[in-house]
Scaffold this motif. Structure first.
Motif, PDB file in Angstrom:
ATOM      1  N   ASN A 172       0.805  -1.212   0.000  1.00 20.76           N
ATOM      2  CA  ASN A 172       0.000   0.000   0.000  1.00 20.76           C
ATOM      3  C   ASN A 172       0.840   1.265   0.000  1.00 20.76           C
ATOM      4  N   ASN A 217       4.508   5.040  -3.388  1.00 23.22           N
ATOM      5  CA  ASN A 217       3.245   5.311  -4.062  1.00 23.22           C
ATOM      6  C   ASN A 217       2.910   6.798  -4.032  1.00 23.22           C
ATOM      7  N   LEU A 227      -2.937  -1.089  -7.348  1.00 25.65           N
ATOM      8  CA  LEU A 227      -2.969   0.177  -6.623  1.00 25.65           C
ATOM      9  C   LEU A 227      -4.383   0.507  -6.153  1.00 25.65           C
ATOM     10  N   LEU A 269       5.874   0.562  -4.445  1.00 25.25           N
ATOM     11  CA  LEU A 269       5.665  -0.218  -5.658  1.00 25.25           C
ATOM     12  C   LEU A 269       7.033  -0.613  -6.201  1.00 25.25           C
ATOM     13  N   ASN A 292      -2.869   9.691  -9.606  1.00 21.62           N
ATOM     14  CA  ASN A 292      -2.890   9.709  -8.147  1.00 21.62           C
ATOM     15  C   ASN A 292      -3.670  10.960  -7.725  1.00 21.62           C
TER      16      ASN A 292
END
Length: 249
Positions: free
Chosen positions: A133, A149, A189, A136, A203
């Protein structure tokens, strides 16, 4: 590749880690990019010059001259860099209790033993890579990279590529070209990542504004929003912002 900062005011500790960390890379699948700092103020100055948080791991002496390691760690947590993992180096185990507020991953007692360092770093690297979480892992032409992330602005399918299934990951500081598909990465994701177009993931944390047909990110890049996704994307962004305001109190 994992980025490590070593902060210690003793040259012999720098020399020791300059021997240990390359040795560790040869015996594991992990690779490191390491920067060395001689005081906490120097490390904080470096942090202040960056547009994103620069390290995965801090190896930091507690008994630094000037600001001590715990004081430096408190300032780093206040940036707030909550994701960097801290391993304190110390001659005095009694400092351990006073460092809990900055959530260190572990401690190493000086003089640092290679086998002990190896065990702690491998354990930490495994933890970072498994924290799906927050991080990556991607494979680029330069090898495996671990990126936060929160640094990712968007993932975009590369059009007109000679090779099939090529993506560009856009971060706050760099672009990475990787193999993969949009569907593969949207499945990895969770929020705040969202598919806004069949060839674009953004994002929501980095959204600057919306136009009638697109979204503009903080780095000023603009991406199209699919007609069928426009309402859902804007509603998701509104809910995301409300949740952020509530979290901040």
């Amino acid at each position: 590749m994992l980025r490590i900062a070593v902060c210690d005011d003793e040259k012999k500790e720098h020399d020791l880690l300059k021997e240990y960390l390359p040795r560790l890379m040869k015996s594991t699948a992990y690779s490191f990019e390491t920067q060395y700092f001689t005081c906490g103020e120097e490390l904080l100055h470096y942090y202040n010059q960056q547009s994103s948080y620069p390290f995965h791991i801090l190896l930091m002496d507690i008994e630094l001259r000037g600001l001590n390691g715990i004081e430096v760690a408190k300032k780093i947590r206040a940036f707030p860099d909550r994701e960097v993992q801290i391993i304190f180096l110390t001659n005095y185990p009694q400092y351990v209790m006073s460092s809990f507020d900055v959530q260190p991953f572990h401690y190493l007692i000086k003089p640092v033993d290679y086998e002990c360092l190896e065990a702690k770093i491998i354990k930490l690297c495994n933890y970072i890579v498994s924290s799906v979480n927050r991080f990556l892992m991607i494979k680029t032409e330069d090898g495996h990279m671990v990126i936060k992330n929160s640094d990712i602005i968007a993932i975009v399918k590369i059009k007109h590529s000679l090779a099939k299934n090529r993506l560009k990951i856009i971060t706050s500081t760099q672009h990475y070209i990787i193999s993969g598909t949009i569907s593969e990465y949207i499945s990895k994701l969770n929020r705040p990542f969202m598919l806004i177009h069949r060839s674009v993931i953004v994002n929501l944390e980095h959204v600057h504004k919306f136009t009638a047909t697109s979204v503009v990110m903080h780095n000023q890049e603009q991406f199209p929003i699919g007609r069928t996704q426009a309402k859902e994307v804007k509603e998701a962004y509104a809910y995301y912002m409300i949740a952020q305001f509530k979290e901040r109190g």
